[in-house]
Design a protein around this motif. Sequence first.
Motif, mmCIF file in Angstrom:
data_model
loop_
_atom_site.group_PDB
_atom_site.id
_atom_site.type_symbol
_atom_site.label_atom_id
_atom_site.label_comp_id
_atom_site.label_asym_id
_atom_site.label_seq_id
_atom_site.Cartn_x
_atom_site.Cartn_y
_atom_site.Cartn_z
ATOM 1 N N LYS A 105 9.754 -2.927 8.859
ATOM 2 C CA LYS A 105 8.504 -2.959 9.635
ATOM 3 C C LYS A 105 7.880 -1.575 9.605
ATOM 4 O O LYS A 105 8.605 -0.567 9.489
ATOM 5 N N ASP A 106 6.565 -1.538 9.746
ATOM 6 C CA ASP A 106 5.823 -0.286 9.731
ATOM 7 C C ASP A 106 6.492 0.734 10.661
ATOM 8 O O ASP A 106 6.801 0.436 11.812
ATOM 9 N N GLY A 107 6.755 1.916 10.136
ATOM 10 C CA GLY A 107 7.368 2.986 10.936
ATOM 11 C C GLY A 107 8.848 3.185 10.623
ATOM 12 O O GLY A 107 9.421 4.219 10.978
ATOM 13 N N GLU A 108 9.468 2.210 9.980
ATOM 14 C CA GLU A 108 10.903 2.336 9.676
ATOM 15 C C GLU A 108 11.116 3.048 8.332
ATOM 16 O O GLU A 108 10.190 3.159 7.522
ATOM 17 N N ASP A 109 12.361 3.498 8.117
ATOM 18 C CA ASP A 109 12.680 4.190 6.860
ATOM 19 C C ASP A 109 12.405 3.292 5.654
ATOM 20 O O ASP A 109 12.503 2.059 5.741
ATOM 21 N N VAL A 110 12.086 3.934 4.544
ATOM 22 C CA VAL A 110 11.795 3.201 3.302
ATOM 23 C C VAL A 110 12.787 3.641 2.224
ATOM 24 O O VAL A 110 13.546 4.602 2.405
ATOM 25 N N VAL A 111 12.758 2.945 1.119
ATOM 26 C CA VAL A 111 13.690 3.194 0.018
ATOM 27 C C VAL A 111 12.973 4.004 -1.070
ATOM 28 O O VAL A 111 11.840 3.692 -1.437
ATOM 29 N N ILE A 112 13.640 5.023 -1.557
ATOM 30 C CA ILE A 112 13.047 5.838 -2.639
ATOM 31 C C ILE A 112 13.209 5.083 -3.958
ATOM 32 O O ILE A 112 14.296 4.558 -4.265
ATOM 33 N N THR A 148 14.244 7.369 3.019
ATOM 34 C CA THR A 148 13.481 8.494 3.562
ATOM 35 C C THR A 148 12.587 7.967 4.668
ATOM 36 O O THR A 148 12.234 6.766 4.666
ATOM 37 N N PRO A 149 12.236 8.810 5.639
ATOM 38 C CA PRO A 149 11.273 8.341 6.652
ATOM 39 C C PRO A 149 9.954 7.914 5.981
ATOM 40 O O PRO A 149 9.585 8.468 4.930
ATOM 41 N N GLN A 150 9.291 6.976 6.583
ATOM 42 C CA GLN A 150 8.031 6.478 5.995
ATOM 43 C C GLN A 150 7.077 7.650 5.757
ATOM 44 O O GLN A 150 6.734 8.365 6.704
ATOM 45 N N PRO A 151 6.646 7.868 4.524
ATOM 46 C CA PRO A 151 5.880 9.080 4.191
ATOM 47 C C PRO A 151 4.550 9.236 4.942
ATOM 48 O O PRO A 151 4.119 10.337 5.195
ATOM 49 N N ASN A 152 3.898 8.147 5.278
ATOM 50 C CA ASN A 152 2.550 8.278 5.874
ATOM 51 C C ASN A 152 2.565 8.178 7.396
ATOM 52 O O ASN A 152 1.551 7.896 8.016
ATOM 53 N N LYS A 153 3.704 8.406 8.021
ATOM 54 C CA LYS A 153 3.786 8.355 9.499
ATOM 55 C C LYS A 153 3.955 9.743 10.070
ATOM 56 O O LYS A 153 4.622 10.567 9.475
ATOM 57 N N GLN A 167 0.833 -1.210 0.000
ATOM 58 C CA GLN A 167 0.000 0.000 0.000
ATOM 59 C C GLN A 167 0.865 1.256 0.000
ATOM 60 O O GLN A 167 0.494 2.266 -0.598
ATOM 61 N N LEU A 168 2.027 1.174 0.639
ATOM 62 C CA LEU A 168 2.964 2.316 0.569
ATOM 63 C C LEU A 168 3.426 2.526 -0.869
ATOM 64 O O LEU A 168 3.469 3.647 -1.368
ATOM 65 N N THR A 169 3.776 1.428 -1.527
ATOM 66 C CA THR A 169 4.229 1.516 -2.921
ATOM 67 C C THR A 169 3.110 2.055 -3.818
ATOM 68 O O THR A 169 3.357 2.831 -4.743
ATOM 69 N N ALA A 170 1.870 1.636 -3.524
ATOM 70 C CA ALA A 170 0.742 2.092 -4.353
ATOM 71 C C ALA A 170 0.499 3.598 -4.183
ATOM 72 O O ALA A 170 0.039 4.253 -5.107
ATOM 73 N N ASN A 171 0.822 4.124 -3.008
ATOM 74 C CA ASN A 171 0.481 5.531 -2.720
ATOM 75 C C ASN A 171 1.659 6.499 -2.805
ATOM 76 O O ASN A 171 1.451 7.712 -2.879
ATOM 77 N N TYR A 172 2.870 5.988 -2.716
ATOM 78 C CA TYR A 172 4.076 6.839 -2.743
ATOM 79 C C TYR A 172 5.102 6.123 -3.635
ATOM 80 O O TYR A 172 4.997 4.935 -3.851
ATOM 81 N N SER A 173 6.109 6.836 -4.068
ATOM 82 C CA SER A 173 7.111 6.193 -4.938
ATOM 83 C C SER A 173 8.218 5.578 -4.093
ATOM 84 O O SER A 173 9.378 5.966 -4.175
ATOM 85 N N VAL A 174 7.836 4.615 -3.266
ATOM 86 C CA VAL A 174 8.820 3.996 -2.379
ATOM 87 C C VAL A 174 8.718 2.478 -2.423
ATOM 88 O O VAL A 174 7.704 1.921 -2.832
ATOM 89 N N ALA A 175 9.794 1.847 -1.968
ATOM 90 C CA ALA A 175 9.823 0.401 -1.772
ATOM 91 C C ALA A 175 10.283 0.185 -0.323
ATOM 92 O O ALA A 175 10.688 1.142 0.339
ATOM 93 N N THR A 176 10.215 -1.062 0.148
ATOM 94 C CA THR A 176 10.616 -1.290 1.546
ATOM 95 C C THR A 176 11.791 -2.263 1.600
ATOM 96 O O THR A 176 11.802 -3.265 0.880
ATOM 97 N N PRO A 177 12.773 -1.968 2.457
ATOM 98 C CA PRO A 177 13.976 -2.815 2.505
ATOM 99 C C PRO A 177 13.751 -4.127 3.253
ATOM 100 O O PRO A 177 12.673 -4.352 3.810
ATOM 101 N N PRO A 181 9.410 15.518 1.695
ATOM 102 C CA PRO A 181 9.796 16.680 2.503
ATOM 103 C C PRO A 181 10.342 16.321 3.893
ATOM 104 O O PRO A 181 10.940 17.177 4.554
ATOM 105 N N LYS A 182 10.177 15.072 4.318
ATOM 106 C CA LYS A 182 10.717 14.696 5.637
ATOM 107 C C LYS A 182 12.230 14.518 5.595
ATOM 108 O O LYS A 182 12.847 14.233 6.620
ATOM 109 N N GLY A 183 12.822 14.629 4.406
ATOM 110 C CA GLY A 183 14.275 14.473 4.273
ATOM 111 C C GLY A 183 14.638 13.122 3.709
ATOM 112 O O GLY A 183 13.785 12.236 3.565
ATOM 113 N N HIS A 184 15.928 12.981 3.367
ATOM 114 C CA HIS A 184 16.368 11.689 2.831
ATOM 115 C C HIS A 184 17.868 11.515 3.032
ATOM 116 O O HIS A 184 18.584 12.485 3.302
ATOM 117 N N LYS A 185 18.309 10.266 2.928
ATOM 118 C CA LYS A 185 19.753 9.952 2.983
ATOM 119 C C LYS A 185 20.131 9.374 1.631
ATOM 120 O O LYS A 185 19.426 8.491 1.121
#
Length: 231
Positions: free
Chosen positions: A192-199, A226-231, A178-188, A213-217
């Motif tokens: 787990k929910d709440g952890e940083d995700v991959v752009i 980047t921090p999880q966008p929907n948290k 659902q994160l991938t469907a709503n934002y341009s991210v993948a998960t490493p 806008p929460k920043g990125h590494k």
Amino acid sequence: MELSWESDSFKYIKLIEYYIMALRLGDIAPDFRAETTEGTINFHEWLGNGWGVLFSHPADFTPVCTTELGTVAKLKDEFAKRNVKVVALSVDGIESHHQWIKDINETQSTTVNFPIIADPDFKISGLYDMIHPNANDKFTVRSVFVIGADKKVKLIITYPASTGRNFEEILRVIDSLQLTANYSVATPANWKDGEDVVIAPAIKDEDIPAKFPKGHKRIKPYLRTTPQPNK
Ligand code: BEZ
């Protein structure tokens, strides 16, 4: 391997089914009409605009399945929070399902709160390739299909009959999907929910600040988190 139609017609049909019917990620989940413990459903209509989980069981009145159905019943709020409807399937009949539900409620201290499909003629289990004849030709394996709001298959997992599924893992994958469907991210790995995700690699560096806008590494040009966008 030499096959002849006269003696091997069953194998031919299975091979044809395998090549034509095998469901893959991104396919539209086959629609069907089924008798369930909560009445007849037309699958796509029943899903509506939400997500779905369709999961199969080897048989009614079996110990591992009993614990699985109890576990899913207790997770109803977690699935509902994610706008996911859950439906189980086994090849036993509807009356058997109703009797079994009484045992599940009693032994698992819960109330089964989702439909169980009766598939005695293997119509739906065939459509979803849930019978793996080399494991068992009479019972479904433990298949899980996650279906997106677009009715496409997003996840397929197959477990053997002897291993009960981890439904927390299925919720975790739904969160990722659902994160991938709503934002341009993948998960490493092990995310787990709440952890940083991959752009997503498709996002250009210069577009990241506006999109995230929460920043990125930027660990590597291809590894940006980047921090999880929907948290
Ligand atoms: C079970 O659900 O307990 C089960 C079903 C088939 C084979 C082994 C276990």
